[in-house]
Design an enzyme around this catalytic site. Structure first.
Site, PDB file in Angstrom:
ATOM      1  N   ARG A  65       5.258  52.424 122.537  1.00  0.00           N
ATOM      2  CA  ARG A  65       6.238  52.332 121.508  1.00  0.00           C
ATOM      3  C   ARG A  65       6.162  50.966 120.707  1.00  0.00           C
ATOM      4  O   ARG A  65       5.916  49.901 121.365  1.00  0.00           O
ATOM      5  CB  ARG A  65       7.858  52.540 122.120  1.00  0.00           C
ATOM      6  CG  ARG A  65       7.941  53.964 122.786  1.00  0.00           C
ATOM      7  CD  ARG A  65       8.298  54.805 121.626  1.00  0.00           C
ATOM      8  NE  ARG A  65       8.647  56.137 122.125  1.00  0.00           N
ATOM      9  CZ  ARG A  65       7.871  57.178 122.224  1.00  0.00           C
ATOM     10  NH1 ARG A  65       6.342  57.089 122.006  1.00  0.00           N
ATOM     11  NH2 ARG A  65       8.368  58.332 122.843  1.00  0.00           N
ATOM     12  N   GLY A  90       1.198  53.041 134.616  1.00  0.00           N
ATOM     13  CA  GLY A  90       1.611  54.354 134.888  1.00  0.00           C
ATOM     14  C   GLY A  90       0.501  55.566 134.827  1.00  0.00           C
ATOM     15  O   GLY A  90      -0.624  55.274 134.859  1.00  0.00           O
ATOM     16  N   GLU A 112       9.488  52.610 112.728  1.00  0.00           N
ATOM     17  CA  GLU A 112       8.752  53.860 112.293  1.00  0.00           C
ATOM     18  C   GLU A 112       9.855  54.956 112.076  1.00  0.00           C
ATOM     19  O   GLU A 112      11.002  55.088 113.000  1.00  0.00           O
ATOM     20  CB  GLU A 112       7.746  54.482 113.084  1.00  0.00           C
ATOM     21  CG  GLU A 112       7.940  54.891 114.298  1.00  0.00           C
ATOM     22  CD  GLU A 112       6.984  55.406 115.036  1.00  0.00           C
ATOM     23  OE1 GLU A 112       6.979  56.557 115.349  1.00  0.00           O
ATOM     24  OE2 GLU A 112       5.898  54.446 115.801  1.00  0.00           O
ATOM     25  N   HIS A 157       1.300  57.497 114.436  1.00  0.00           N
ATOM     26  CA  HIS A 157       1.699  58.356 115.738  1.00  0.00           C
ATOM     27  C   HIS A 157       0.824  59.130 115.854  1.00  0.00           C
ATOM     28  O   HIS A 157       1.658  60.123 116.129  1.00  0.00           O
ATOM     29  CB  HIS A 157       3.080  58.187 115.527  1.00  0.00           C
ATOM     30  CG  HIS A 157       4.002  58.300 116.899  1.00  0.00           C
ATOM     31  ND1 HIS A 157       5.151  57.723 116.966  1.00  0.00           N
ATOM     32  CD2 HIS A 157       3.623  58.516 118.051  1.00  0.00           C
ATOM     33  CE1 HIS A 157       5.332  57.517 118.274  1.00  0.00           C
ATOM     34  NE2 HIS A 157       4.474  58.402 119.167  1.00  0.00           N
TER      35      HIS A 157
END
Length: 333
Positions: free
Chosen positions: A245, A161, A274, A295
């Site tokens: 993710r 993407g 997480e 993250h």
């Protein structure tokens, strides 16, 4: 003259000051100044009183919570690129619109992906930690702290993407050969620009790459997309980088394969459970077999402000009686 009442907007976490100030100007905004994650009872109370809820990706807005929403709640304006934290179908059934903040974090996340692609094979964090901790360093040596060359290696991108394409552009500039797997091929012009090779079989691509970069969204279809079986297809010299993710990768299988020397290492910015961290991952990091980050892929000042501006645009558009530009509809699978 009738003055239109401002919508009550409840924001679950602290946002950049610039964003919060603008929200106070435009809406009746309740801020989370302490930045403590809301408890379940606090989220229920917020959804009962608000016209708009602005959650973040760490707030689980599931069907049970949505069922307790007040009649005033008409919009959930997520401060996040995805909506895997929200039951969009349950919201739609209750007449609540859902929006997100896409396409503002592509370059930031791609930067972090490229940083991990470099950090893991070239042992950057290991070298930095040695000097920071005061470890013994005798100076340059022909055989010390050797990593792996990046130039000339094959990079396989899972999910081509906007972020995957941005990663590919950076990687090509570093001399990597670009390969990708996606639900459908990208436009021929993009393939030509990147000299990218498309693989309709993820299995076949995994078996032939030096580095795999995970850049696909979290959906029911991508849960453990990189399963134990698929991870075992990768070569022992290969590295895996994930800035998408955590649940796209079978974390336990990844840990086992790295620990057994069947994968060369990994760079992870996201984790399956997480904020809970698997102690086995921390152990691998201490052994310098992987690089782990908390993250941080989208963590830039500019990116967070852009996200806030998108939230504001979605709220204003909705209450002006128009379709928000970033409305998310339930999946029809």
């Amino acid at each position: 003259m009738t003055v239109r009442k401002k919508p009550l907007v409840v924001i679950t976490r602290k946002l950049p000051d610039q964003v919060e100030t603008r929200m106070r100007e435009l809406f009746d905004a309740k801020l989370n100044v302490d930045d403590k994650p809301m408890t379940q009872p606090e989220l229920v109370a917020a959804m009962k009183e608000a016209d708009v809820l602005v959650p973040t990706i760490t707030d689980r807005i599931d069907a049970a919570l949505i069922a307790q929403a007040g009649e005033k709640l008409k919009l959930i304006a997520n401060f996040g690129n995805g909506v895997d934290n929200i039951d969009v179908a349950a919201a739609a059934k209750k007449g609540i619109a859902v929006t997100n903040t896409p396409n503002v974090l592509n370059e930031d996340t791609a930067d972090m992906t490229m940083a991990l692609i470099l950090a893991v094979p070239r042992r950057l964090t290991e070298g930095a930690e040695l000097l920071k901790s005061g470890g013994k360093w005798a100076g340059w040596s022909p055989t010390w702290m050797l990593g792996r060359r990046i130039w000339g290696k094959r990079l396989g991108i899972v999910g081509m993407g906007r972020i995957g394409t941005a990663v590919a552009r950076r990687a090509k500039a570093f001399g990597l050969s670009i390969h990708y797997h996606n639900r459908k091929r990208v436009a021929p012009a993009i393939e030509d620009e990147l000299e990218a090779t498309y693989w309709d079989s993820l299995d076949q691509m995994l078996a032939r790459m030096d580095i795999i970069s995970v850049n696909c969204p979290s959906t029911p279809a991508t849960f453990h997309l990189l399963s134990a079986r698929r991870l075992e297809l990768m070569q022992p010299r290969s590295y895996l980088v994930n800035t998408a993710r955590g649940d796209v990768v079978d974390e336990e299988a990844l840990i086992r394969l790295i620990d057994e020397g069947k994968l060369a290492g990994a760079g992870l910015d996201v984790f399956e459970h997480e904020p809970s961290m698997n102690p086995k991952l921390q152990k691998l990091a201490k052994a310098n077999k992987i690089v782990i980050l908390p993250h941080m892929g989208s963590a830039t000042i500019e990116g967070r402000i852009d996200m806030g501006e998108k939230v504001i645009i979605n709220i204003r558009t909705f209450f002006d009686g128009h379709r928000p530009p970033d409305r998310v509809l339930p999946r029809t699978v």
